[in-house]
Design an enzyme around this catalytic site. Sequence first.
Site, PDB file in Angstrom:
ATOM      1  N   HIS A 140       0.847  -1.202   0.000  1.00 45.12           N
ATOM      2  CA  HIS A 140       0.000   0.000   0.000  1.00 45.12           C
ATOM      3  C   HIS A 140       0.882   1.252   0.000  1.00 45.12           C
ATOM      4  O   HIS A 140       1.192   1.819   1.049  1.00 45.12           O
ATOM      5  CB  HIS A 140      -0.921  -0.022   1.221  1.00 45.12           C
ATOM      6  N   ASP A 146       1.036   2.504   3.892  1.00 48.68           N
ATOM      7  CA  ASP A 146       0.115   3.567   3.457  1.00 48.68           C
ATOM      8  C   ASP A 146       0.890   4.867   3.243  1.00 48.68           C
ATOM      9  O   ASP A 146       0.432   5.972   3.592  1.00 48.68           O
ATOM     10  CB  ASP A 146      -1.051   3.769   4.438  1.00 48.68           C
TER      11      ASP A 146
HETATM   12  O1  DOR Z   1      -4.521   9.548   4.665  1.00 54.73           O
HETATM   13  C1  DOR Z   1      -4.696   9.089   3.549  1.00 54.73           C
HETATM   14  N1  DOR Z   1      -3.993   9.542   2.471  1.00 54.73           N
HETATM   15  N2  DOR Z   1      -5.621   8.138   3.371  1.00 54.73           N
HETATM   16  C2  DOR Z   1      -5.980   7.717   2.160  1.00 54.73           C
HETATM   17  O2  DOR Z   1      -6.815   6.848   2.086  1.00 54.73           O
HETATM   18  C3  DOR Z   1      -5.381   8.309   0.956  1.00 54.73           C
HETATM   19  C4  DOR Z   1      -4.060   8.874   1.239  1.00 54.73           C
HETATM   20  C5  DOR Z   1      -3.537   9.756   0.128  1.00 54.73           C
HETATM   21  O3  DOR Z   1      -3.612   9.378  -1.033  1.00 54.73           O
HETATM   22  O4  DOR Z   1      -3.006  10.836   0.442  1.00 54.73           O
END
Ligand code: DOR
Length: 441
Positions: free
Chosen positions: A72, A317
């Site tokens: 991710h 993430d």
């Molecule tokens: O905090 C986040 N940033 N959550 C997401 O789901 C997308 C991500 C982003 O693309 O900046």
Amino acid sequence: MPLLIKGGRIIDPETGIDGLKDILIEDGRIVDICDPVQKRGKSGQGNDLKEREVKVIDASGKWVVPGLIDMHTHLREPGHEYKETIRSGCLAAAHGGFTAICCMPNTYPVNDNRSVTDFILKKAKEAGSVRVYPIGAVSCGLSGEALAEYGELKEAGVVAVSDDGRPVMNSRLMRRALEYAKRFGIPVISHCEDLYLSAKGVMNEGFVATRLGLRGIPNAAETVMVARDIAICELTDAPLHIAHVSTAESVDLIRMAKARGVRVTAETAPHYFSLTDEALLDYSTMAKVNPPLRAAKDREAIIEGLADGTIDVIATDHAPHSSIEKDLEFDAAANGIVGLETSLPLGLKLVESGALDISDLVSKMSINPARILSLGHVGLKPDAPADLTIIDPEKRFTVDPNTFRSKSRNTPFQGWNLKGKAVLTMVEGNIVFKDESCRIY
Ligand code: DOR
């Protein structure tokens, strides 16, 4: 010239190896994993190096693990190259110990068709660093209206589909996405958020939000969608992966679904097991993320879910943003935390505290993502590509965003003193990152 990684503790939950071994590599592949080569000329393939020239990587005191895989990552190319390019994201990944990253489709344009996937793969090849596996969009333009063409995307090289950054609000479309993706053998990765419940919230709903006077997002905004997606997963019997789990209730639902044999897997990110919403007490936008950092009980439940196998994967993430999006009033700031260069040491904190053992951590950061996304070779085995990470478990450092290879600096972990770091990252026998402390002779 063949390469010998010498004297390291090999930890590979896939093969069950945990011990001092040497790894011999030739032409980008693992040739042998053998007992430490003491003297030249002894029997055994690794010891048959005899008088041949080999380059030796001294791994004594280090851990050698299958290359870490981040399922991710947000690379911002095409579209927002000032935040992250494919090249800078790859360099950040290598620096953090990752040999492969999977990039989300919320770029501009969105990766909902073959030409964008082709572009990403071409740029990744030019970068010549870590492996990049694109994730295609569930719906055209992430609009949640019409499905993208999964056959075309799969053929071009995507390993999953996701509208990450946005939920698929339409349950019927989610059903069709799961059915369609199943035909091509790829999972749907779900960003679980009920937009009617999260409304205009900017942080976790609770005591801290009340104190700060900020609008909250209740746990239920995530949990109801996790429950819905599990129900649709059961209906379709198609592989579903839940992204960035942040609540205790989500962990419970996933645990129960797995006990029933539902084809669901799940990930969390290091900020959800390292921080709570108290990180926002000074209105720091660096800790603003979606889903939001939650309460202490959620953090504890996530750690429990990791420990008992409910949560299969630790993913970064990695969501790079520049100061243009972050140095703003809290309400106006973008959501996201960079993670490629801090996730491994934050994961190692769980090992240090005894919540996970090191082989669990390696499973969650390498073996499980490879399996969930069917990435091919898993673990360290003869004939497999030499993708591996060497970790110095004793190396102490202070998180300094100025040392990041990422173009962005948005981390709430600045100034944290951490222990354990990747000192060498190898992809198909090529060293894509090496710390100066790692000796090669
Ligand atoms: O905090 C986040 N940033 N959550 C997401 O789901 C997308 C991500 C982003 O693309 O900046």
